[in-house]
Design a protein around this motif. Structure first.
Motif, PDB file in Angstrom:
ATOM      1  N   SER A  32      13.540   2.995  -6.945  1.00  0.00           N
ATOM      2  CA  SER A  32      13.093   2.581  -5.616  1.00  0.00           C
ATOM      3  C   SER A  32      11.667   2.989  -5.283  1.00  0.00           C
ATOM      4  O   SER A  32      10.988   2.290  -4.548  1.00  0.00           O
ATOM      5  CB  SER A  32      14.051   3.094  -4.537  1.00  0.00           C
ATOM      6  OG  SER A  32      14.021   4.497  -4.487  1.00  0.00           O
ATOM      7  N   GLU A  33      11.197   4.103  -5.807  1.00  0.00           N
ATOM      8  CA  GLU A  33       9.828   4.524  -5.514  1.00  0.00           C
ATOM      9  C   GLU A  33       8.813   3.468  -5.947  1.00  0.00           C
ATOM     10  O   GLU A  33       7.843   3.216  -5.249  1.00  0.00           O
ATOM     11  CB  GLU A  33       9.513   5.852  -6.207  1.00  0.00           C
ATOM     12  CG  GLU A  33      10.127   7.046  -5.532  1.00  0.00           C
ATOM     13  CD  GLU A  33       9.524   7.305  -4.154  1.00  0.00           C
ATOM     14  OE1 GLU A  33       8.287   7.285  -4.020  1.00  0.00           O
ATOM     15  OE2 GLU A  33      10.303   7.508  -3.219  1.00  0.00           O
ATOM     16  N   GLU A  34       9.033   2.867  -7.100  1.00  0.00           N
ATOM     17  CA  GLU A  34       8.071   1.889  -7.607  1.00  0.00           C
ATOM     18  C   GLU A  34       8.384   0.476  -7.159  1.00  0.00           C
ATOM     19  O   GLU A  34       7.580  -0.425  -7.343  1.00  0.00           O
ATOM     20  CB  GLU A  34       8.000   1.957  -9.138  1.00  0.00           C
ATOM     21  CG  GLU A  34       9.316   1.668  -9.823  1.00  0.00           C
ATOM     22  CD  GLU A  34       9.316   2.036 -11.286  1.00  0.00           C
ATOM     23  OE1 GLU A  34       9.814   1.223 -12.076  1.00  0.00           O
ATOM     24  OE2 GLU A  34       8.822   3.114 -11.616  1.00  0.00           O
ATOM     25  N   GLN A  35       9.542   0.246  -6.545  1.00  0.00           N
ATOM     26  CA  GLN A  35       9.925  -1.110  -6.165  1.00  0.00           C
ATOM     27  C   GLN A  35       9.976  -1.333  -4.666  1.00  0.00           C
ATOM     28  O   GLN A  35      10.210  -2.441  -4.218  1.00  0.00           O
ATOM     29  CB  GLN A  35      11.291  -1.455  -6.774  1.00  0.00           C
ATOM     30  CG  GLN A  35      11.265  -1.406  -8.268  1.00  0.00           C
ATOM     31  CD  GLN A  35      12.322  -2.290  -8.877  1.00  0.00           C
ATOM     32  OE1 GLN A  35      12.875  -3.158  -8.236  1.00  0.00           O
ATOM     33  NE2 GLN A  35      12.595  -2.076 -10.135  1.00  0.00           N
ATOM     34  N   SER A  36       9.784  -0.293  -3.877  1.00  0.00           N
ATOM     35  CA  SER A  36       9.858  -0.411  -2.422  1.00  0.00           C
ATOM     36  C   SER A  36       8.482  -0.168  -1.813  1.00  0.00           C
ATOM     37  O   SER A  36       7.656   0.534  -2.382  1.00  0.00           O
ATOM     38  CB  SER A  36      10.861   0.610  -1.862  1.00  0.00           C
ATOM     39  OG  SER A  36      12.139   0.371  -2.382  1.00  0.00           O
ATOM     40  N   PHE A  37       8.275  -0.750  -0.634  1.00  0.00           N
ATOM     41  CA  PHE A  37       7.008  -0.563   0.063  1.00  0.00           C
ATOM     42  C   PHE A  37       7.278  -0.118   1.489  1.00  0.00           C
ATOM     43  O   PHE A  37       7.931  -0.817   2.256  1.00  0.00           O
ATOM     44  CB  PHE A  37       6.185  -1.853   0.075  1.00  0.00           C
ATOM     45  CG  PHE A  37       4.911  -1.721   0.865  1.00  0.00           C
ATOM     46  CD1 PHE A  37       3.866  -0.942   0.395  1.00  0.00           C
ATOM     47  CD2 PHE A  37       4.766  -2.353   2.089  1.00  0.00           C
ATOM     48  CE1 PHE A  37       2.696  -0.800   1.118  1.00  0.00           C
ATOM     49  CE2 PHE A  37       3.600  -2.229   2.819  1.00  0.00           C
ATOM     50  CZ  PHE A  37       2.553  -1.448   2.333  1.00  0.00           C
ATOM     51  N   SER A  38       6.784   1.062   1.820  1.00  0.00           N
ATOM     52  CA  SER A  38       6.914   1.575   3.175  1.00  0.00           C
ATOM     53  C   SER A  38       5.758   1.049   4.010  1.00  0.00           C
ATOM     54  O   SER A  38       4.586   1.240   3.652  1.00  0.00           O
ATOM     55  CB  SER A  38       6.892   3.105   3.175  1.00  0.00           C
ATOM     56  OG  SER A  38       6.786   3.578   4.510  1.00  0.00           O
ATOM     57  N   LEU A  39       6.074   0.407   5.118  1.00  0.00           N
ATOM     58  CA  LEU A  39       5.019  -0.060   6.016  1.00  0.00           C
ATOM     59  C   LEU A  39       4.236   1.113   6.599  1.00  0.00           C
ATOM     60  O   LEU A  39       3.148   0.937   7.126  1.00  0.00           O
ATOM     61  CB  LEU A  39       5.617  -0.926   7.127  1.00  0.00           C
ATOM     62  CG  LEU A  39       6.157  -2.280   6.669  1.00  0.00           C
ATOM     63  CD1 LEU A  39       6.922  -2.969   7.795  1.00  0.00           C
ATOM     64  CD2 LEU A  39       5.045  -3.181   6.164  1.00  0.00           C
ATOM     65  N   GLY A  40       4.788   2.323   6.458  1.00  0.00           N
ATOM     66  CA  GLY A  40       4.075   3.523   6.886  1.00  0.00           C
ATOM     67  C   GLY A  40       2.818   3.788   6.072  1.00  0.00           C
ATOM     68  O   GLY A  40       1.918   4.488   6.528  1.00  0.00           O
ATOM     69  N   LYS A  41       2.721   3.222   4.862  1.00  0.00           N
ATOM     70  CA  LYS A  41       1.488   3.337   4.080  1.00  0.00           C
ATOM     71  C   LYS A  41       0.372   2.544   4.747  1.00  0.00           C
ATOM     72  O   LYS A  41      -0.809   2.784   4.510  1.00  0.00           O
ATOM     73  CB  LYS A  41       1.708   2.829   2.653  1.00  0.00           C
ATOM     74  CG  LYS A  41       2.547   3.755   1.800  1.00  0.00           C
ATOM     75  CD  LYS A  41       2.736   3.199   0.425  1.00  0.00           C
ATOM     76  CE  LYS A  41       1.469   3.347  -0.389  1.00  0.00           C
ATOM     77  NZ  LYS A  41       1.633   2.873  -1.779  1.00  0.00           N
ATOM     78  N   TRP A  42       0.761   1.565   5.550  1.00  0.00           N
ATOM     79  CA  TRP A  42      -0.190   0.704   6.234  1.00  0.00           C
ATOM     80  C   TRP A  42      -0.469   1.245   7.633  1.00  0.00           C
ATOM     81  O   TRP A  42      -1.601   1.471   8.010  1.00  0.00           O
ATOM     82  CB  TRP A  42       0.382  -0.705   6.262  1.00  0.00           C
ATOM     83  CG  TRP A  42      -0.299  -1.707   7.123  1.00  0.00           C
ATOM     84  CD1 TRP A  42      -1.626  -1.981   7.171  1.00  0.00           C
ATOM     85  CD2 TRP A  42       0.335  -2.579   8.057  1.00  0.00           C
ATOM     86  NE1 TRP A  42      -1.868  -2.984   8.086  1.00  0.00           N
ATOM     87  CE2 TRP A  42      -0.671  -3.365   8.632  1.00  0.00           C
ATOM     88  CE3 TRP A  42       1.647  -2.782   8.446  1.00  0.00           C
ATOM     89  CZ2 TRP A  42      -0.405  -4.335   9.594  1.00  0.00           C
ATOM     90  CZ3 TRP A  42       1.916  -3.753   9.384  1.00  0.00           C
ATOM     91  CH2 TRP A  42       0.889  -4.522   9.945  1.00  0.00           C
ATOM     92  N   ILE A  43       0.597   1.470   8.405  1.00  0.00           N
ATOM     93  CA  ILE A  43       0.487   2.052   9.744  1.00  0.00           C
ATOM     94  C   ILE A  43       1.461   3.230   9.795  1.00  0.00           C
ATOM     95  O   ILE A  43       2.680   3.019   9.744  1.00  0.00           O
ATOM     96  CB  ILE A  43       0.820   1.019  10.847  1.00  0.00           C
ATOM     97  CG1 ILE A  43      -0.187  -0.136  10.809  1.00  0.00           C
ATOM     98  CG2 ILE A  43       0.848   1.688  12.218  1.00  0.00           C
ATOM     99  CD1 ILE A  43       0.080  -1.232  11.817  1.00  0.00           C
ATOM    100  N   PRO A  44       0.942   4.471   9.850  1.00  0.00           N
ATOM    101  CA  PRO A  44       1.801   5.650   9.735  1.00  0.00           C
ATOM    102  C   PRO A  44       3.016   5.669  10.672  1.00  0.00           C
ATOM    103  O   PRO A  44       4.080   6.140  10.279  1.00  0.00           O
ATOM    104  CB  PRO A  44       0.846   6.815  10.032  1.00  0.00           C
ATOM    105  CG  PRO A  44      -0.483   6.295   9.572  1.00  0.00           C
ATOM    106  CD  PRO A  44      -0.478   4.823   9.924  1.00  0.00           C
ATOM    107  N   THR A  45       2.902   5.156  11.885  1.00  0.00           N
ATOM    108  CA  THR A  45       4.053   5.196  12.800  1.00  0.00           C
ATOM    109  C   THR A  45       5.192   4.291  12.331  1.00  0.00           C
ATOM    110  O   THR A  45       6.310   4.411  12.825  1.00  0.00           O
ATOM    111  CB  THR A  45       3.651   4.795  14.235  1.00  0.00           C
ATOM    112  OG1 THR A  45       3.009   3.519  14.203  1.00  0.00           O
ATOM    113  CG2 THR A  45       2.717   5.829  14.855  1.00  0.00           C
TER     114      THR A  45
END
Length: 197
Positions: A32-45
């Protein structure tokens, strides 16, 4: 072995028990670390929102001119190093290049143009490879979902793997069946969800 088809009585049964799905789930969370994208990388909140995972479809809806292209470009930049492809159905390659370089370097579009003029067009090949080597843009007009899927599959030749994130700006310009704009957009959205799965 987890992805092998289950045959019963000589036929492939595509309904699975939880015990049959469990090995797939375990393999998924291990990767999951390499296959998922957290929108928090874009906007921390946005860390409060569960990360987007393979098969997810997220849509940003808004009127023309409110910044959807800037939002998607920001997501693409924040996604580094995940292989990302963006379909830009509205802007040209030149406009996209200038906007993405501006966003990456924190310059205005005018400052990007000035920098390229002052360096004879050699302002940043190394910077572009370092900061944006994970990011491809397709600016072909009138793409259908089938064509988008074909291009996504072909980007594996450049990335060496399938892209992890696919962005489309914007869905209403993709070709789809239907008589009204709403029907066409609904059909394209349904087809995109099928493609994502």
């Amino acid at each position: 072995m987890a992805n092998t088809a289950t045959f019963h009585g000589g036929g492939n049964v595509t309904a699975y028990s939880m015990a049959e799905i469990e090995p797939r789930y375990i393999a998924f969370i291990e990767a999951s670390e390499e296959q998922s994208f957290s929108l928090g990388k874009w906007i921390p909140t946005f860390n409060r929102i569960r990360a987007l995972r393979p098969g997810d479809l997220a849509m940003i809806v808004g009127n023309t001119g409110i910044g959807k292209t800037a939002l998607l470009s920001g997501i693409a930049i924040a996604a580094r190093p995940m292989p990302t492809v963006m379909f830009q159905l509205e802007l040209s390659e030149i406009e996209m290049f200038e906007r993405v370089v501006a966003a990456t370097t924190k310059l205005t579009a005018e400052e990007v143009e000035k920098a390229y003029r002052s360096t004879d067009g050699r302002a940043g090949a190394e910077l572009l490879d370092k900061k944006l080597g994970h990011f491809l843009v397709c600016c072909e007009p009138r793409l259908t979902v089938e064509k988008i899927e074909s291009v996504v599959n072909k980007t594996e030749l450049k990335f060496g793997c399938k892209p992890k994130i696919v962005l489309i700006d914007y869905v209403q310009l993709a070709g789809g069946d239907g008589h009204t704009r709403y029907e066409k957009s609904s059909r394209v959205s349904e087809d995109l969800k099928t493609m994502a799965k």
